[in-house]
Design an enzyme around this catalytic site. Sequence first.
Site, PDB file in Angstrom:
ATOM      1  N   MET A  34       0.903  -1.229  -0.061  1.00 33.64           N
ATOM      2  CA  MET A  34      -0.079   0.043  -0.009  1.00 33.64           C
ATOM      3  C   MET A  34       0.670   1.359  -0.085  1.00 33.64           C
ATOM      4  SD  MET A  34      -3.320  -0.896   2.064  1.00 33.64           S
ATOM      5  CE  MET A  34      -2.629  -0.759   3.730  1.00 33.64           C
ATOM      6  N   GLU A  39      11.900  -0.049   5.461  1.00 36.84           N
ATOM      7  CA  GLU A  39      12.776  -1.175   5.292  1.00 36.84           C
ATOM      8  C   GLU A  39      12.309  -2.553   5.095  1.00 36.84           C
ATOM      9  OE1 GLU A  39      15.992  -1.725   4.402  1.00 36.84           O
ATOM     10  OE2 GLU A  39      16.242   0.661   4.045  1.00 36.84           O
ATOM     11  N   GLY A  40      10.983  -2.687   5.773  1.00 39.49           N
ATOM     12  CA  GLY A  40      10.239  -3.917   5.743  1.00 39.49           C
ATOM     13  C   GLY A  40       9.916  -4.283   4.301  1.00 39.49           C
ATOM     14  N   HIS A  41       9.269  -3.376   3.642  1.00 34.53           N
ATOM     15  CA  HIS A  41       8.892  -3.572   2.313  1.00 34.53           C
ATOM     16  C   HIS A  41      10.194  -3.859   1.401  1.00 34.53           C
ATOM     17  CE1 HIS A  41       5.524  -0.727   3.538  1.00 34.53           C
ATOM     18  NE2 HIS A  41       4.920  -1.774   3.061  1.00 34.53           N
ATOM     19  N   GLN A  65     -10.413  -2.813   1.907  1.00 37.69           N
ATOM     20  CA  GLN A  65     -10.041  -3.576   3.222  1.00 37.69           C
ATOM     21  C   GLN A  65      -9.770  -2.618   4.371  1.00 37.69           C
ATOM     22  OE1 GLN A  65      -6.165  -4.100   1.243  1.00 37.69           O
ATOM     23  NE2 GLN A  65      -4.982  -4.073   3.145  1.00 37.69           N
ATOM     24  N   GLY A 151       5.118 -10.163   3.752  1.00 35.92           N
ATOM     25  CA  GLY A 151       5.752 -10.145   5.021  1.00 35.92           C
ATOM     26  C   GLY A 151       5.170 -10.923   6.135  1.00 35.92           C
ATOM     27  N   GLN A 157      -2.692 -12.612   7.422  1.00 37.92           N
ATOM     28  CA  GLN A 157      -2.959 -12.066   5.846  1.00 37.92           C
ATOM     29  C   GLN A 157      -2.223 -13.213   5.223  1.00 37.92           C
ATOM     30  OE1 GLN A 157      -2.674  -8.195   4.035  1.00 37.92           O
ATOM     31  NE2 GLN A 157      -0.557  -8.839   3.474  1.00 37.92           N
ATOM     32  N   SER A 190       4.167   1.218   8.075  1.00 40.54           N
ATOM     33  CA  SER A 190       3.724   2.455   7.460  1.00 40.54           C
ATOM     34  C   SER A 190       3.226   3.529   8.507  1.00 40.54           C
ATOM     35  CB  SER A 190       2.911   2.474   6.084  1.00 40.54           C
ATOM     36  OG  SER A 190       3.553   1.642   5.268  1.00 40.54           O
ATOM     37  N   ARG A 191       2.262   2.695   9.199  1.00 42.11           N
ATOM     38  CA  ARG A 191       1.419   3.496  10.361  1.00 42.11           C
ATOM     39  C   ARG A 191       2.068   4.055  11.429  1.00 42.11           C
ATOM     40  NH1 ARG A 191      -2.768  -0.523   8.718  1.00 42.11           N
ATOM     41  NH2 ARG A 191      -4.386   0.587   7.931  1.00 42.11           N
TER      42      ARG A 191
HETATM   43  P1  AMP Z   1       1.572  -3.162   3.396  1.00 47.79           P
HETATM   44  O1  AMP Z   1       2.070  -2.117   2.438  1.00 47.79           O
HETATM   45  O2  AMP Z   1       1.492  -2.680   4.999  1.00 47.79           O
HETATM   46  O3  AMP Z   1       0.047  -3.513   3.068  1.00 47.79           O
HETATM   47  O4  AMP Z   1       2.647  -3.959   3.573  1.00 47.79           O
HETATM   48  C1  AMP Z   1       2.770  -4.677   2.332  1.00 47.79           C
HETATM   49  C2  AMP Z   1       3.689  -5.990   2.613  1.00 47.79           C
HETATM   50  O5  AMP Z   1       5.037  -5.700   3.219  1.00 47.79           O
HETATM   51  C3  AMP Z   1       2.991  -7.052   3.219  1.00 47.79           C
HETATM   52  O6  AMP Z   1       3.249  -8.272   2.620  1.00 47.79           O
HETATM   53  C4  AMP Z   1       3.559  -6.908   4.816  1.00 47.79           C
HETATM   54  O7  AMP Z   1       3.302  -7.888   5.317  1.00 47.79           O
HETATM   55  C5  AMP Z   1       4.888  -6.402   4.395  1.00 47.79           C
HETATM   56  N1  AMP Z   1       5.371  -5.683   5.413  1.00 47.79           N
HETATM   57  C6  AMP Z   1       5.017  -4.750   6.089  1.00 47.79           C
HETATM   58  N2  AMP Z   1       5.887  -4.426   7.320  1.00 47.79           N
HETATM   59  C7  AMP Z   1       6.701  -5.120   7.270  1.00 47.79           C
HETATM   60  C8  AMP Z   1       7.887  -5.432   8.139  1.00 47.79           C
HETATM   61  N3  AMP Z   1       8.261  -4.680   9.125  1.00 47.79           N
HETATM   62  N4  AMP Z   1       8.789  -6.665   7.823  1.00 47.79           N
HETATM   63  C9  AMP Z   1       8.427  -7.386   6.806  1.00 47.79           C
HETATM   64  N5  AMP Z   1       7.389  -7.227   6.040  1.00 47.79           N
HETATM   65  C10 AMP Z   1       6.521  -5.979   6.236  1.00 47.79           C
END
Ligand code: AMP
Length: 288
Positions: A34, A39-41, A65, A151, A157, A190-191
Site C-alpha cells: 500500500m 525497510e520492511g517493504h 480492506q 511479509g 494475511q 507505514s502506520r
Molecule cells: P502494507 O504496505 O503494509 O500493506 O504491506 C505490504 C507488504 O509488506 C505485506 O506483505 C507486509 O506483510 C509487508 N511488511 C510490512 N511491514 C513489514 C515489516 N516490518 N517486515 C516485513 N514485512 C513487512
Amino acid sequence: MNIPFEIHRAPGTMRARVEDLRRDGRRIAVVPTMGALHEGHLALLRAARAQADIVILTIFVNPTQFGPNEDLSRYPRDETGDLAKARSCGIDLAFCPEAAAMYHAGAQTFVDVLELAKPLCGASRPGHFAGVATIVTKLFHITLPHVAVFGEKDYQQLAIIRRMVRDLDFAIEILSVPIVREPDGLAMSSRNAYLSIEDRRAALSLSAGLAAAQAAYAAGERAATTLLAAARAPIEAEPLARIDYVELRDAEELTPVERVEHRSVLAMAVVVGNETRKTRLIDNRVIG
Ligand code: AMP
C-alpha cells in the site's frame, strides 16, 4: 537482460506487458504493497529480486480492506519517494492504479477465506480479509507472477493468502520474509508515521511482550495462559496502550492453543495513543 523501468496505471497495459515478458521466458515476481515504503517493504523487494528476472512493485491503498472508521483517507501516500526507494532495490515495473481502475461499478464478486479470516484481526476488522483476498487475487491476475512475496508482519494475511492460493489453484509460489524491526524492536509499519514521541515509546510494549513470552517459553513454560500473561504484562503497564487482542494460535490453522506443543503464533493488536490520536499496531512471533 534488463528492461527499461515503467510505471503502469491501467490493468490492461500492465497485463499485456507481463504477457510479453512471460512469452520471452522471464520469471516474474510481484510485491503487493500500500506504499509509504520502509525497510520492511524493501526486504520484500530484495527477496523478490533474488527470485526472479522481473520484479513488479504494486502500490495500491485498497479501499475495500478499510472499515468505515479506519484510516483510509489519512493513510500515508508518497509515490515519488516510494518509487525512488524501490528503484534502488532494482525493481523493473511498478503498477500504481487509481481505485476507479481497480473496481468496476457494480462489482459483486469477492474472495473470502472462511475460517482463517474469522479470528484475530478478522474479529476486530469485519470484511478486512475479504478485501485483502479479493485485491490480491486481482493483482495476481493483472501481474501474472510466478512468485509473490509477503511479509510475516501480517501473519494472518500471509496464512490467508497461502490458503487461497492452494484452495483456488493459483500457479503462484508464495514466499515470506521475516519481520523487519527498528533497532529498539518496534516492527516497521507505514502506520508508525502516525505515532507521537510518547506513542512511539508506548509502542515498544508490543515487542517487549513478545520477548517476555519467548523468554518464558525458553525457560520451559508451555501453558498458553502463562505465556499470554507474560506477553500482556508490559502492554497493560503502559497507559497509552490498549490491547485489542493478544492470542496464542496454531501457526497453520490459527485455532486456539492451550499448550505450545507444535509451532504456534503469538499474535497481538494494540491501539496506541490518547483520546484524540489512536494508532492500531500489530505484531507477532512464532514460538515452539
Ligand atoms: P502494507 O504496505 O503494509 O500493506 O504491506 C505490504 C507488504 O509488506 C505485506 O506483505 C507486509 O506483510 C509487508 N511488511 C510490512 N511491514 C513489514 C515489516 N516490518 N517486515 C516485513 N514485512 C513487512
